[in-house]
Design a protein around this motif. Structure first.
Motif, mmCIF file in Angstrom:
data_model
loop_
_atom_site.group_PDB
_atom_site.id
_atom_site.type_symbol
_atom_site.label_atom_id
_atom_site.label_comp_id
_atom_site.label_asym_id
_atom_site.label_seq_id
_atom_site.Cartn_x
_atom_site.Cartn_y
_atom_site.Cartn_z
ATOM 1 N N LEU A 140 -1.180 -4.360 5.956
ATOM 2 C CA LEU A 140 -1.334 -4.412 4.500
ATOM 3 C C LEU A 140 -2.737 -3.986 4.090
ATOM 4 N N ARG A 153 3.300 -3.278 -1.407
ATOM 5 C CA ARG A 153 4.350 -4.089 -2.039
ATOM 6 C C ARG A 153 5.503 -4.316 -1.060
ATOM 7 N N ILE A 156 4.547 -7.057 1.441
ATOM 8 C CA ILE A 156 4.581 -8.394 0.833
ATOM 9 C C ILE A 156 6.017 -8.904 0.757
ATOM 10 N N HIS A 165 2.492 -14.978 3.169
ATOM 11 C CA HIS A 165 2.973 -14.310 1.958
ATOM 12 C C HIS A 165 1.940 -14.429 0.834
ATOM 13 N N ALA A 168 -1.195 -12.377 1.537
ATOM 14 C CA ALA A 168 -0.913 -10.959 1.292
ATOM 15 C C ALA A 168 -0.908 -10.661 -0.202
ATOM 16 N N ALA A 169 -0.285 -11.549 -0.967
ATOM 17 C CA ALA A 169 -0.225 -11.353 -2.417
ATOM 18 C C ALA A 169 -1.615 -11.333 -3.028
#
Length: 433
Positions: A140, A153, A156, A165, A168-169
């Motif tokens: 990522l 995207r 994620i 999660h 990553a967001a």
């Protein structure tokens, strides 16, 4: 340097007995021949593949293919891609945990070679969720650095486990903010399921907005999008945003927005600002100057509870004295007197304690001062403080407690700060009687 140095290197490499080392050495020679624009570099790589094919240990064979592919990548990227895929197919035949270990090595090598698409494809076959999610985060970050938000995207969406999660967001949100893609940042925010991580994300947003010196209209854009979401999600996002901005000192803007939410929600957000800013005296001081009436009293008491839960510190003296001067609530005055007594500021502590009217609360205020004086070694002062409670019942009770604590100090060398608990217990006994 002799003209035939590369040919001589190939000849000498053939004498290397270790098949793995011979294969890797041929690949290295091929790479340097390619850099020197020697068309014979293909021969060197052919020798490398022939040497690898003779390796009997399957794990060493895979490692050799990865090394050959690494050097070949700079000369013939398409062939290198096929070599890595061959290594990948071999890895899939291995048992766990060896399979995952080798896949992890392959993925990391591909990232080093700037091949994130291939790395993502192979990472999906890692069975260990911790390793897989760690690799997804690495991939990522490569996509985010490249500005490939579509691929980011996709990653994620593939990460279901926490905290990966949410991490990553937040990584994606930070990149969207840098690109001033505020709508996209809010969209990712709205998908965070964890209240903790939502708060962490909004801290990032608030810090970015503050440090980037963006206009108030940008803050408004975040607020409008949050208010346009479904009620629960929208309020969670708005709450976290306003708490983050409040923590950054943007209280004029925050208080203006709070005029548009329900009183209970408003108080929840202000309390959140207090909790996250308890180490920032200037923010808390500015905050109480924005509050009036019943709202001030409630938040003032809440601030004092937060401060009393930690060791007393002189940097809060101005804040505490201001609360004491403004409050009309005896319960808050007790807390102010208690805090100032802990600081050793007995003159101001006594001033606020003397304003307390109810006998029960007055005993708490002077009791805390008496205990603080005992801890400071002032026994006469402790007794004088206890005598300030004139009510026959509560005055007698407090004097009894302080005399007992004098003996406690003499016998044990320390005094327990349990006046409030003991007063509650005594009040219950009297109410039952």
């Amino acid at each position: 340097m002799p003209v035939d140095v590369y040919r001589e290197a190939l000849r000498l490499a053939s004498d290397i007995r270790d098949k793995y080392l011979r294969a890797v050495t041929y690949a290295k020679i091929g790479y340097y021949m390619y850099r020197a624009k020697k068309p014979e570099y293909k021969t060197a790589f052919k020798y490398a593949f022939n040497a690898a094919a003779s390796i009997e240990n399957p794990v060493l064979l895979v490692k050799a293919l990865v090394e050959i592919g690494t050097y070949l990548r700079r000369a013939d990227s398409k062939t290198a891609q096929k070599v890595f895929h061959q290594a990948y197919e071999s890895i899939l035949t291995f048992p766990e945990p060896l399979k995952d270990d080798l896949l992890e090595e392959l993925v990391i090598r591909l990232l080093e070679l700037d091949m994130p698409d291939d790395a993502l494809f192979y990472a999906t076959d890692v069975e260990d969720s911790v390793k897989r999610n760690d690799l997804f985060l690495k991939i990522l970050r490569v996509y985010l650095k490249k500005g490939n938000m579509r691929r980011a995207r996709l990653i994620i969406e593939q990460i279901d486990d926490e905290p990966w999660h949410s991490i990553a967001a937040i990584e994606a949100i930070k990149e969207h903010l840098k690109r001033e893609e505020f709508g996209s940042a809010i969209r990712v925010l709205s998908e965070l399921k964890s209240e903790y991580w939502l708060g962490e994300a909004m801290k990032e947003v608030a810090v970015y907005l503050k440090n980037s010196d963006v206009p108030t209209a940008t803050y408004e854009k975040f607020v409008d999008i949050a208010l346009g979401m479904s009620s629960d999600t929208g309020f969670d996002v708005l709450r976290s945003l306003l708490i983050g901005l409040g923590n950054q000192g943007e209280l004029d803007f925050v208080m203006d927005i709070l005029g548009r939410v329900y009183p209970d929600e408003r108080l929840s957000i202000i309390e959140g600002i207090v909790k996250t800013s308890v180490d920032k005296e200037d923010v808390l001081f500015d905050l109480i100057n924005h509050l009036e009436g019943e709202e001030f009293e409630r938040i003032a008491g809440f601030i004092m509870d937060q401060l009393l839960s930690k060791s007393a510190h002189g940097k809060y003296r101005r804040l505490v004295k201001t609360i004491g001067e403004r409050t009309m609530e005896d319960s808050v005055r007790v807390k102010v007197a208690t805090y100032l007594a802990k600081l050793g500021d007995f003159e101001d502590a006594l001033k606020f304690a003397q304003l307390v009217r109810g006998h029960y609360l007055r005993s708490l205020a002077f009791g805390s001062i008496a205990v603080a004086k005992l801890k400071a070694g002032d026994i006469d002062g402790a007794i004088d403080a206890a005598l300030e409670v004139k009510d026959p019942k509560w005055g007698s009770w407090l004097l009894s407690e302080i005399l007992t604590k004098i003996l406690e100090l003499h016998a044990e060398g320390e005094v327990s700060e349990d006046i409030e608990e003991r007063a509650k217990h005594q009040r219950i006994l009297w109410e039952k009687g």
